[in-house]
Design a protein around this motif. Sequence first.
Motif, PDB file in Angstrom:
ATOM      1  N   GLN A   1     -43.410  50.548  -0.329  1.00 13.58           N
ATOM      2  CA  GLN A   1     -43.337  51.687   0.590  1.00 13.58           C
ATOM      3  C   GLN A   1     -44.388  51.528   1.686  1.00 13.58           C
ATOM      4  N   LEU A   2     -45.592  51.152   1.282  1.00 16.42           N
ATOM      5  CA  LEU A   2     -46.686  51.015   2.240  1.00 16.42           C
ATOM      6  C   LEU A   2     -46.382  49.923   3.263  1.00 16.42           C
ATOM      7  N   LEU A   3     -45.880  48.783   2.792  1.00 17.31           N
ATOM      8  CA  LEU A   3     -45.516  47.706   3.715  1.00 17.31           C
ATOM      9  C   LEU A   3     -44.415  48.178   4.673  1.00 17.31           C
ATOM     10  N   GLY A   4     -43.513  49.018   4.153  1.00 19.19           N
ATOM     11  CA  GLY A   4     -42.463  49.556   5.010  1.00 19.19           C
ATOM     12  C   GLY A   4     -43.012  50.489   6.072  1.00 19.19           C
ATOM     13  N   PHE A   5     -44.024  51.309   5.714  1.00 19.11           N
ATOM     14  CA  PHE A   5     -44.630  52.226   6.676  1.00 19.11           C
ATOM     15  C   PHE A   5     -45.187  51.464   7.879  1.00 19.11           C
ATOM     16  N   TYR A   6     -45.741  50.292   7.633  1.00 13.99           N
ATOM     17  CA  TYR A   6     -46.372  49.522   8.703  1.00 13.99           C
ATOM     18  C   TYR A   6     -45.427  48.520   9.364  1.00 13.99           C
ATOM     19  N   GLY A   7     -44.138  48.609   9.068  1.00 15.75           N
ATOM     20  CA  GLY A   7     -43.166  47.747   9.733  1.00 15.75           C
ATOM     21  C   GLY A   7     -43.305  46.281   9.401  1.00 15.75           C
ATOM     22  N   LEU A   8     -43.875  45.971   8.209  1.00 19.16           N
ATOM     23  CA  LEU A   8     -44.081  44.566   7.860  1.00 19.16           C
ATOM     24  C   LEU A   8     -42.769  43.829   7.656  1.00 19.16           C
TER      25      LEU A   8
END
Length: 319
Positions: free
Chosen positions: A222-229
Motif C-alpha cells: 500500500q505504501l509503495l502504491g501511495f508513492y507511485g512506485l
Amino acid sequence: MLKEITREEALSVIKEYLYQEFCDKIKSLSVVKDKVKRDYDNFLDFQKYENYTEDEAKELNDLSLNKMYNSINFIKEQKEKLKTDLSLKQCFRKYYFGLAPQRCCFCGQLLEKIETANGEDYNISTIEHIFPKDKFPQYALCIDNWAPCCSECNSSIKGDSFFESNPRKEFYDALVQLGISDSFGKEPLQIWKNISFDFSKINGEILIKGKPEGPTNKKAFQLLGFYGLNNRYKAIQRSFYSNLFNLLKCHNIGSPEAMESFLEGYQNTNMQEMVSDFSFNNYPELWHEFIDYVLYDYNNLTALWEEIKEYNKLRYFKF
C-alpha cells in the motif's frame, strides 16, 4: 559572495523558523492545540497513534497550514543569520544532503541539475511531503516531513492518498514490512535506500526482494502504491528494454544465435550510466537480472528477435 554556511546551521535555522511560524499559527486553536503541537514535536515517533475528531480535523484544516508552506520564506533576520540570500526552500534543497550524493529520496536518481540564485547554487528538485500536507496540515511545516525528489517521482506521487486511520502507526508497520524501519529518519533521508529489488521470473515485474506481495505485506505494498512506485517500476522496465533494443540495433545483429551470444556477453557488463536515470538508488544488479530474464526465457528471446528482424527489414527497405 556571502560566506558559506554548514548543513547543520542551515537546517537548524530553517527548522527553528518553521517551528516558530507553526506555534504562532496554532495559537488560535482551541481544544486541539496541545495535541497538534505534540504530534509535530514527535513526528518521527511513528508508533504513536493519531486520532482527531471530525471537528478537530476541520479546525486544523481551517488554519491553512498547507497554504503557509507555499508562501513562507525567510525574513531579513534569518538571511543574516544564515549568511545567505537564498529563499527558504532553495536553502533547504542546497543543504539537505550535506556531503552525501544528492539523490531523489524516492527513486535514487541523481539530482544533477543545478540552478543559481543570488550567486549561490542549489539542486533543482521538488519538495515532497511524506505525509501529504493537504491531508495532514499539522506536518506541512515540519522539515522532518520534507523530502527532495525528482520531477518524475513528483508527477506520480500519492497526492492525498494515505493510510486513513492511525496513519503514523500504519506507516511504521509498512516500514517494518519493507525492512527499513531502523534506517528511516537517518540523515540524509533516503526512504527506499535499504530495499532490494528483483525481477519476477514469471512476468518480469520488479518486486521487493524476499517480500512477495501477500496479506502479510499488505501495508508495505500500500505504501509503495501511495508513492507511485509502481509507475517507476514500469519506467525502469521500459528504459531497460529500450536500452537493450538500441544496443542490438547498433550492433547489426543478423541471427537469433548472434543475438543470444550478444546478450550473454552483456550479462555482466555494467550498464550503470545508461540506466541511472531510472534505477532505484542506482541498483545495477537490476540490469543484470533483466538480461537474465530476457536471455533465459524462450518467449522473451523470440519476441525480441522478431522486433530486431522487423527493424532490419525496415532499415534496408528501398523506396
